[in-house]
Design an enzyme around this catalytic site. Structure first.
Site, PDB file in Angstrom:
ATOM      1  N   GLY A  28       0.840  -1.185   0.000  1.00 48.73           N
ATOM      2  CA  GLY A  28       0.000   0.000   0.000  1.00 48.73           C
ATOM      3  C   GLY A  28       0.877   1.237   0.000  1.00 48.73           C
ATOM      4  O   GLY A  28       2.094   1.159   0.209  1.00 48.73           O
ATOM      5  N   TYR A  29       0.249   2.370  -0.212  1.00 48.26           N
ATOM      6  CA  TYR A  29       0.969   3.629  -0.316  1.00 48.26           C
ATOM      7  C   TYR A  29       0.525   4.582   0.787  1.00 48.26           C
ATOM      8  O   TYR A  29      -0.656   4.901   0.901  1.00 48.26           O
ATOM      9  CB  TYR A  29       0.756   4.251  -1.705  1.00 48.26           C
ATOM     10  CG  TYR A  29       1.447   3.420  -2.754  1.00 48.26           C
ATOM     11  CD1 TYR A  29       2.757   3.690  -3.102  1.00 48.26           C
ATOM     12  CD2 TYR A  29       0.829   2.311  -3.318  1.00 48.26           C
ATOM     13  CE1 TYR A  29       3.424   2.895  -4.016  1.00 48.26           C
ATOM     14  CE2 TYR A  29       1.486   1.506  -4.232  1.00 48.26           C
ATOM     15  CZ  TYR A  29       2.783   1.812  -4.570  1.00 48.26           C
ATOM     16  OH  TYR A  29       3.451   1.007  -5.464  1.00 48.26           O
ATOM     17  N   LEU A  30       1.488   5.015   1.586  1.00 46.88           N
ATOM     18  CA  LEU A  30       1.220   6.038   2.588  1.00 46.88           C
ATOM     19  C   LEU A  30       1.054   7.386   1.914  1.00 46.88           C
ATOM     20  O   LEU A  30       0.299   8.237   2.363  1.00 46.88           O
ATOM     21  CB  LEU A  30       2.351   6.088   3.618  1.00 46.88           C
ATOM     22  CG  LEU A  30       2.488   4.821   4.464  1.00 46.88           C
ATOM     23  CD1 LEU A  30       3.804   4.816   5.217  1.00 46.88           C
ATOM     24  CD2 LEU A  30       1.316   4.696   5.419  1.00 46.88           C
TER      25      LEU A  30
END
Length: 157
Positions: A28-30
């Site tokens: 996932g991407y912060l």
């Protein structure tokens, strides 16, 4: 400065019989946009945080810093990521002194299979394996950070 130099291709043929190993990946991407991203990833039982940014002059070379972190911390970080978790299996194929990483995507990106070839330098000449199709390095839709926001399934609409 750490660099990632790679070309990205669609996969058009059978490759799994050539794979040395495979790993299930959840990431996932912060934070992400087309120029930079902060990614968290579980690869098997290991966790990673990766920071990437593009260079103004090219889509082939990017800055990249990757750090191993405990898997339980990545699980916590995945809960606060931007919407659009990526799930895939990565197959590692050695081909004529090159490492080809082939990603078979699941979920909203089901049906997409991409390969990346890590290069020593940008203009490196190499022989493409037969299972590789079109070069999509310059098409930002194929960045994992973009696939998390605009998944492959939506492209067909």
């Amino acid at each position: 400065m750490a660099y990632e130099i790679e070309r990205k291709f669609l996969v058009k043929g059978e490759f799994k019989h050539l794979a040395l190993r495979s790993d299930y990946i959840v990431q996932g991407y912060l934070f992400s946009n087309e120029q930079k991203s902060v990614r968290v990833r579980l690869r098997g039982d290991k966790g990673y945080v990766t920071i990437k940014s593009t260079l103004e002059s090219t889509n082939v070379t990017r800055n990249e810093w990757e750090y191993e972190v405990p898997a339980h911390q990545v699980n916590e970080m995945l809960r606060i990521c931007e919407p659009g978790i990526i799930e895939k299996t990565r197959y590692i194929v050695n081909y004529k002194n090159l490492v080809v990483e082939v990603d078979e995507f699941y979920g909203d990106n089901e049906g997409l299979i991409l390969a990346e070839i890590e290069l020593a330098y940008e203009n490196q000449i190499f022989e493409k394996p037969d299972f590789l199709g079109d070069d999509v390095t310059d098409d930002s839709r194929y960045l994992n950070s973009e696939l998390s926001k605009h998944p492959y399934r939506e492209w067909k609409k």
